[in-house]
Design a protein around this motif. Structure first.
Motif, short mmCIF file in Angstrom:
data_model
loop_
_atom_site.label_atom_id
_atom_site.label_comp_id
_atom_site.label_asym_id
_atom_site.label_seq_id
_atom_site.Cartn_x
_atom_site.Cartn_y
_atom_site.Cartn_z
N SER A 1 -3.61 2.18 -3.29
CA SER A 1 -4.20 2.69 -2.04
C SER A 1 -4.89 1.58 -1.24
O SER A 1 -5.32 1.79 -0.12
CB SER A 1 -5.16 3.84 -2.35
OG SER A 1 -6.04 3.43 -3.35
N SER B 1 0.85 -1.20 0.00
CA SER B 1 0.00 0.00 0.00
C SER B 1 0.88 1.25 0.00
O SER B 1 2.07 1.19 0.36
CB SER B 1 -0.87 0.01 1.25
OG SER B 1 -0.04 0.16 2.38
N TYR B 2 0.27 2.38 -0.37
CA TYR B 2 1.02 3.64 -0.32
C TYR B 2 1.46 3.95 1.11
O TYR B 2 2.53 4.51 1.32
CB TYR B 2 0.18 4.80 -0.87
CG TYR B 2 0.10 4.79 -2.38
CD1 TYR B 2 1.24 4.89 -3.16
CD2 TYR B 2 -1.13 4.66 -3.04
CE1 TYR B 2 1.18 4.86 -4.54
CE2 TYR B 2 -1.21 4.63 -4.42
CZ TYR B 2 -0.04 4.74 -5.17
OH TYR B 2 -0.09 4.71 -6.54
N SER B 3 0.64 3.58 2.10
CA SER B 3 1.05 3.89 3.48
C SER B 3 2.30 3.13 3.86
O SER B 3 3.20 3.68 4.50
CB SER B 3 -0.04 3.59 4.51
OG SER B 3 -1.26 3.40 3.92
N ASP B 4 2.38 1.84 3.47
CA ASP B 4 3.59 1.08 3.78
C ASP B 4 4.80 1.64 3.02
O ASP B 4 5.90 1.72 3.55
CB ASP B 4 3.40 -0.41 3.45
CG ASP B 4 2.64 -1.12 4.56
OD1 ASP B 4 2.54 -0.55 5.67
OD2 ASP B 4 2.13 -2.24 4.32
N SER C 1 4.10 8.73 -2.36
CA SER C 1 3.11 7.93 -1.63
C SER C 1 2.10 8.85 -0.95
O SER C 1 0.92 8.54 -0.88
CB SER C 1 3.80 7.06 -0.58
OG SER C 1 4.88 6.41 -1.14
N LYS C 2 2.60 10.00 -0.47
CA LYS C 2 1.69 10.96 0.17
C LYS C 2 0.67 11.47 -0.85
O LYS C 2 -0.53 11.52 -0.60
CB LYS C 2 2.49 12.17 0.67
CG LYS C 2 2.89 12.12 2.12
CD LYS C 2 3.08 13.53 2.60
CE LYS C 2 4.44 13.73 3.19
NZ LYS C 2 4.85 15.09 3.43
N LYS D 1 -1.83 8.53 -2.05
CA LYS D 1 -2.40 7.55 -1.10
C LYS D 1 -3.93 7.39 -1.18
O LYS D 1 -4.44 6.34 -0.85
CB LYS D 1 -1.92 7.79 0.32
CG LYS D 1 -2.51 8.96 1.06
CD LYS D 1 -2.01 8.94 2.52
CE LYS D 1 -2.69 9.97 3.37
NZ LYS D 1 -2.33 11.36 3.04
N CYS D 2 -4.63 8.42 -1.63
CA CYS D 2 -6.09 8.26 -1.76
C CYS D 2 -6.53 8.18 -3.22
O CYS D 2 -7.70 8.35 -3.54
CB CYS D 2 -6.81 9.42 -1.08
SG CYS D 2 -6.45 9.53 0.65
N ASN E 1 -5.39 -1.68 1.05
CA ASN E 1 -4.64 -2.24 2.16
C ASN E 1 -4.16 -3.64 1.74
O ASN E 1 -4.97 -4.49 1.37
CB ASN E 1 -5.55 -2.30 3.39
CG ASN E 1 -4.81 -2.81 4.59
OD1 ASN E 1 -3.58 -2.77 4.62
ND2 ASN E 1 -5.55 -3.32 5.55
#
Ligand code: ASP
Length: 349
Positions: free
Chosen positions: A274, A227-230, A247-248, A251-252, A276
């Motif tokens: 995006s 995911s972008y968060s990881d 990634s920021k 992310k959405c 999970n």
């Protein structure tokens, strides 16, 4: 539709150039081609961007910068020879240096690295060159997505495909603003987001993201999906495959980011989205002042961050095992981690 971004290394060899051409010809959905400035030819070489930074420093201190200038020209001559493009870019470059000496704007000078690299590549690919001054805008400290979208749509409608230099944008007072280092990636992300593209292909010199830094552990396994968060988490540590702002920014979004190698275009990439993603495990670390921060993430568990003094980090493996104790940690992550310690220790000796 696809935006493709090519890192500095992509414009340094015949093989990578041939692959870029192939990519253009293989898939008509690839409509925007973003370029970073020409990269290093080998470990001892100096990156074009660094040469431009050095030129600015020397010039402003009143020191002789002729040698640096010659090296900059050599880089562009090299790319023109490699691409067999014949137009007179050197004259244009000279004019840019004259302009720089008048306005003394460091950002303008540094941005010419991507500007002229992209211009040569646009001739090579036979695709219209649109400078970032005409399509990537910054307004009151924010990216102006409305204007970016409008301009990009206009150029795409008119030319079908375009080449855009990465790493900088234009502010509302018509000044060049640079992104932070490695920011060619950011341009690709901005474009993907502004146009809601389904795919952003980022072509670097390595295939995908590894579970652990391959410079520390050469048999590191590739992450297939994440995911972008990881990815953001990893890029805050030692995973520098892609600029962390990408990634920021994405992310959405609905954009699927593919991290691919320009030297091995058919190798399977790391996919970042995006969504999970379960089963994503990695170990990353960074040095912060006197400490080592180690982050371990395993499958769907929350990441664990631990701080170690150098000594403990390298000498007391059993302490590290403690943080890896939770049952959810896969055995191979523990193995990887131990190898990291051993390799790191041998580098220190
Ligand atoms: N040329 C810039 C740098 O060296 C940006 C990039 O390569 O993406 O940082």
């Amino acid at each position: 539709m696809i935006v493709c971004k090519f890192g500095g290394k992509a414009t340094t060899t015949q093989q990578s150039l041939t692959n870029i051409l192939k990519l253009k010809e293989q898939n008509d959905d690839r409509v925007i081609f973003v370029f970073s400035a020409i990269g290093k030819l080998n470990d001892k070489d100096i990156k074009l961007t660094d040469l431009l930074i050095e030129y600015d420093k020397r010039y402003k201190k009143g020191k002789n910068a002729d040698l640096i200038y010659d090296k900059i020209i050599q880089k562009f001559n090299f790319l023109q020879n490699l691409t067999k493009t014949k137009f007179n870019i050197i004259n244009e470059i000279k004019k840019s240096f004259i302009k720089y000496k008048k306005i003394k704007d460091k950002n303008f000078l540094i941005s010419r690295g991507e500007y002229f690299t992209a211009k040569i590549m646009s001739h090579f690919l036979n695709i219209k060159f649109i400078p970032a001054e005409k399509c990537i805008f910054f307004n009151k400290n924010l990216l102006n997505y409305k204007k970016i979208q409008k301009k990009l749509k206009f150029y795409l409608k008119k030319y079908k495909k375009i080449v855009v230099p990465g790493f900088y944008c234009l502010t509302d007072n018509k000044k060049i603003k640079l992104f932070s280092r490695g920011g060619g990636d950011v341009t690709g992300a901005i474009i993907a987001k502004a146009l809601n593209f389904s795919v952003y292909e980022n072509w670097t010199d390595v295939v995908g993201v590894k579970e652990i830094n391959p410079n520390l552990y050469k048999n590191a396994k590739q992450i297939e999906q994440m995911s972008y968060s990881d990815m953001f988490l990893m890029s805050c540590y030692d995973a520098k495959v892609i600029h962390k702002d990408c990634s920021k920014l994405l992310k959405c979004s609905n954009t699927l980011l593919k991290l691919k190698s320009i030297y091995d275009i058919y190798a399977s990439p790391t996919y970042i989205s995006s969504k999970n993603v379960k089963n994503c495990s990695f170990v990353v670390y960074k040095k912060s002042k006197d400490d080592y921060l180690v982050l371990v993430k395993c499958n769907n568990c929350l990441p664990i961050i631990k701080k170690f003094k150098d000594k403990i980090f390298f000498q007391k493996k059993q302490i590290l095992k403690l943080i890896l104790k939770p049952k959810c940690f896969k055995r191979d992550i523990i193995d990887l981690y131990e190898k990291l310690l051993i390799e790191k220790k041998s580098q220190m000796c």
